[in-house]
Write a protein that holds these residues in place. Structure first.
Motif, mmCIF file in Angstrom:
data_model
loop_
_atom_site.group_PDB
_atom_site.id
_atom_site.type_symbol
_atom_site.label_atom_id
_atom_site.label_comp_id
_atom_site.label_asym_id
_atom_site.label_seq_id
_atom_site.Cartn_x
_atom_site.Cartn_y
_atom_site.Cartn_z
ATOM 1 N N LEU A 110 0.807 -1.215 0.000
ATOM 2 C CA LEU A 110 0.000 0.000 0.000
ATOM 3 C C LEU A 110 0.842 1.268 0.000
ATOM 4 C CD1 LEU A 110 -2.896 -0.930 2.477
ATOM 5 C CD2 LEU A 110 -3.088 -0.552 -0.001
ATOM 6 N N ASP A 111 1.988 1.227 0.678
ATOM 7 C CA ASP A 111 2.814 2.434 0.779
ATOM 8 C C ASP A 111 3.494 2.811 -0.536
ATOM 9 O OD1 ASP A 111 4.732 0.438 0.695
ATOM 10 O OD2 ASP A 111 5.706 1.012 2.571
ATOM 11 N N PHE A 115 -1.485 8.111 -2.008
ATOM 12 C CA PHE A 115 -2.841 8.225 -1.483
ATOM 13 C C PHE A 115 -3.218 9.666 -1.173
ATOM 14 C CE2 PHE A 115 -2.544 3.701 -0.808
ATOM 15 C CZ PHE A 115 -3.855 3.259 -0.844
ATOM 16 N N ASP A 119 -6.778 9.499 3.475
ATOM 17 C CA ASP A 119 -6.746 8.036 3.477
ATOM 18 C C ASP A 119 -5.494 7.469 4.142
ATOM 19 O OD1 ASP A 119 -8.954 6.802 1.291
ATOM 20 O OD2 ASP A 119 -8.487 8.911 1.039
ATOM 21 N N VAL A 123 -4.193 3.617 5.596
ATOM 22 C CA VAL A 123 -3.036 2.895 5.043
ATOM 23 C C VAL A 123 -2.129 2.473 6.196
ATOM 24 C CG1 VAL A 123 -0.931 3.124 3.646
ATOM 25 C CG2 VAL A 123 -3.108 4.050 2.800
ATOM 26 N N THR A 127 -1.307 -1.284 7.451
ATOM 27 C CA THR A 127 0.094 -1.707 7.383
ATOM 28 C C THR A 127 0.616 -2.200 8.731
ATOM 29 O OG1 THR A 127 0.485 -0.146 5.581
ATOM 30 C CG2 THR A 127 2.423 -0.949 6.746
#
Length: 135
Positions: A110-111, A115, A119, A123, A127
């Protein structure tokens, strides 16, 4: 300052990957990634909003699960209260009605995505395991 605008976000998991969507070229913050959802309208619960938004944005029906928390973020033009819910996809094919792209992403990646600021709290919580993806 006005009260924050209530906005919903779906945390939807399939095969241990999270659905994220890239804002379309006409949207504010075009190109940024987000957990899909949208603004709560008058006489609408956040859960109803998320069901409506997922139909409008992707032509899918979802069922809404547990509330996962809120992120309050103050952009230059607006303050929002982003409320995240677990959402479950019924399996119809996703259609991109508003977004430039979607991705099913493992939590560990995700990182790598840019974003929208509101949001980022989710994240981080995904994480670091504060929000579990299950299954």
């Amino acid at each position: 300052m006005n009260a924050p605008v209530q906005v919903t976000a779906a945390i939807m998991v399939k095969d241990r990957k999270i659905l994220i969507a890239q804002r379309g070229p006409e949207a504010h913050q075009a190109g940024k990634w987000e957990f899909p959802g949208g603004k709560v309208e008058n006489n609408e619960t956040p859960e109803q909003c998320l069901e409506r938004e997922m139909m409008e944005e992707f032509n899918i029906v979802v069922s809404i699960g547990e509330y996962l928390g809120a992120s309050i973020y103050h952009y230059d033009h607006i303050s929002i209260e982003l409320m995240a819910f677990r959402a479950f996809w019924t399996g119809r094919e996703l259609v991109l009605n508003e977004h430039a792209a979607i991705a099913w992403v493992p939590v560990s990646e995700l990182d790598r995505y840019d974003f929208a600021a509101a949001d980022l709290q989710f994240v981080e919580q995904l994480t670091n395991g504060e929000i579990e993806i299950g299954g």
